[in-house]
Design an enzyme around this catalytic site. Structure first.
Site, PDB file in Angstrom:
ATOM      1  N   PHE A 247     -12.146  60.154  32.928  1.00  0.00           N
ATOM      2  CA  PHE A 247     -11.607  61.052  33.764  1.00  0.00           C
ATOM      3  C   PHE A 247     -10.388  60.066  34.383  1.00  0.00           C
ATOM      4  CE2 PHE A 247     -10.998  62.031  38.462  1.00  0.00           C
ATOM      5  CZ  PHE A 247     -10.689  63.470  38.378  1.00  0.00           C
ATOM      6  N   SER A 248     -10.364  58.750  34.827  1.00  0.00           N
ATOM      7  CA  SER A 248      -9.270  58.042  35.454  1.00  0.00           C
ATOM      8  C   SER A 248      -8.186  58.145  34.200  1.00  0.00           C
ATOM      9  CB  SER A 248      -9.995  56.684  35.818  1.00  0.00           C
ATOM     10  OG  SER A 248     -10.905  56.730  36.326  1.00  0.00           O
TER      11      SER A 248
ATOM     12  N   ASP B 283      -3.083  50.818  25.220  1.00  0.00           N
ATOM     13  CA  ASP B 283      -3.984  49.706  26.135  1.00  0.00           C
ATOM     14  C   ASP B 283      -5.544  50.038  25.507  1.00  0.00           C
ATOM     15  OD1 ASP B 283      -1.827  48.925  27.219  1.00  0.00           O
ATOM     16  OD2 ASP B 283      -2.137  49.740  29.108  1.00  0.00           O
TER      17      ASP B 283
ATOM     18  N   ASP C  27     -19.705  55.937  28.309  1.00  0.00           N
ATOM     19  CA  ASP C  27     -18.657  55.757  27.449  1.00  0.00           C
ATOM     20  C   ASP C  27     -18.646  54.514  26.742  1.00  0.00           C
ATOM     21  OD1 ASP C  27     -17.450  53.959  28.954  1.00  0.00           O
ATOM     22  OD2 ASP C  27     -16.900  55.434  30.487  1.00  0.00           O
TER      23      ASP C  27
ATOM     24  N   ARG D 238     -27.818  50.289  34.486  1.00  0.00           N
ATOM     25  CA  ARG D 238     -28.628  49.296  34.183  1.00  0.00           C
ATOM     26  C   ARG D 238     -30.095  49.596  34.009  1.00  0.00           C
ATOM     27  NH1 ARG D 238     -31.314  44.810  36.841  1.00  0.00           N
ATOM     28  NH2 ARG D 238     -30.989  45.674  39.076  1.00  0.00           N
TER      29      ARG D 238
ATOM     30  N   ARG E  27       0.063  42.552  25.689  1.00  0.00           N
ATOM     31  CA  ARG E  27       0.198  43.351  24.403  1.00  0.00           C
ATOM     32  C   ARG E  27      -0.384  44.551  24.151  1.00  0.00           C
ATOM     33  NH1 ARG E  27       2.286  39.248  20.506  1.00  0.00           N
ATOM     34  NH2 ARG E  27       1.956  37.172  21.465  1.00  0.00           N
TER      35      ARG E  27
ATOM     36  N   ASP F 104     -23.795  54.202  40.409  1.00  0.00           N
ATOM     37  CA  ASP F 104     -24.152  54.562  39.039  1.00  0.00           C
ATOM     38  C   ASP F 104     -23.990  53.239  38.194  1.00  0.00           C
ATOM     39  OD1 ASP F 104     -23.826  57.289  39.708  1.00  0.00           O
ATOM     40  OD2 ASP F 104     -21.666  57.432  38.831  1.00  0.00           O
TER      41      ASP F 104
END
Length: 281
Positions: free
Chosen positions: A173-174, A158, A129, A59, A139, A54
């Site tokens: 999804f992750s 995060d 995305d 690219r 941090r 993918d």
């Protein structure tokens, strides 16, 4: 008139280079002209055959942005959600391409604008995305999120992933986001490890505007990634706005089976015991 086909492959894999040579040979046998990445600027491209995962397909989409040529992905990676075929079917891919025996599916993209204090706005785009990620590992980044120019919530996290349906099977999804069928016109916003009681994934309409502000009180800057390929710095005080893209990506499809079958096949999902009208292939 010669028909030109861009052949793009993973730049560092020897197996990919060998597959590209096989594609070029098959194209010539069918009276078509293979074109390399260095030759596309002055050439009218009918089609792009991409050999890789993918990432290589992303690219390729970047290289031909602004052209109408559809992409055919031949998977050399692991999952390869965007790929249409596997590497052992190269001859079949080229013969179908030569006969123009394929359908073209258009996928939504995202347009992103990053507005920063004391700096001109930066604009980019994405197929999968736009992710806003903390710049320092130790941090959290403090953000405010909004939809359609209305504030929705503030929290430390995060990061935040804003995704198309195509990208719903990738980073979003992750991060715990839902799988959205590619024919659904919608966008996703998925917080990553948010320190708040309300950090659910959001699915918004295609005409909405998703916004993430890096709060001035944030202890770290953020980095905006577009498809993991294009990086934009976002210091405290920056605002990231994401809307439906003006330009869509065109994918050539041989197999018009439902997305359900692709999902089951790519993730190797168990379907034993299913007693519906149609069996999975």
């Amino acid at each position: 008139m010669s028909r030109h086909v861009l052949v793009l492959t993973h730049p560092t894999r020897p197996a990919a280079q060998r597959s590209a040579e096989q594609v070029a040979t098959e194209l010539r046998r069918h009276g078509m002209t293979p074109v390399t990445e260095d030759e596309i600027a002055a050439t009218e491209i009918e089609l792009v055959i991409v050999l890789g995962g993918d990432g290589t397909i992303l690219r390729a989409a970047e290289l031909i942005r602004g052209r109408d040529a559809p992409l055919i992905g031949v998977n050399l990676g692991h999952v390869g959600f965007l790929a249409e075929s596997e590497v052992d079917r190269i001859s079949h891919v080229v013969s179908r391409a030569a006969a123009r025996d394929y359908a073209v599916e258009e996928r939504m993209t995202l347009d992103v604008t990053v507005t920063r204090p004391d700096a001109p706005p930066v604009r980019s785009w994405a197929i999968n995305d736009v992710s806003v990620e903390k710049a320092e590992r130790e941090r959290m980044v403090e953000v405010a999120i909004g939809i359609d120019d209305r504030g929705l919530s503030t929290f430390g996290c995060d990061g935040v992933v804003m995704s198309t349906p195509t990208g719903s099977t990738a980073y979003a999804f992750s991060a715990g986001g839902p799988v959205v069928w590619p024919d659904v016109e919608a966008m996703l916003l998925v917080p990553i490890s948010a320190h708040t009681l309300f950090a659910r994934p959001l699915v918004v309409g295609p005409d909405s505007r998703m916004s993430v502000e890096i709060l001035s009180r944030s202890y770290t800057s953020a980095v905006v990634w577009c498809d993991g390929r294009r990086r934009i710095e976002a210091p405290p005080g920056a605002r990231i706005d994401v809307v439906r893209g003006e330009e869509r990506v065109r994918l050539a499809r041989f197999n018009l089976a439902p997305f359900t079958d692709r999902l089951v096949g790519k993730f190797n999902l168990p379907v034993a015991g299913w007693r519906g009208e149609h069996d999975n292939p």
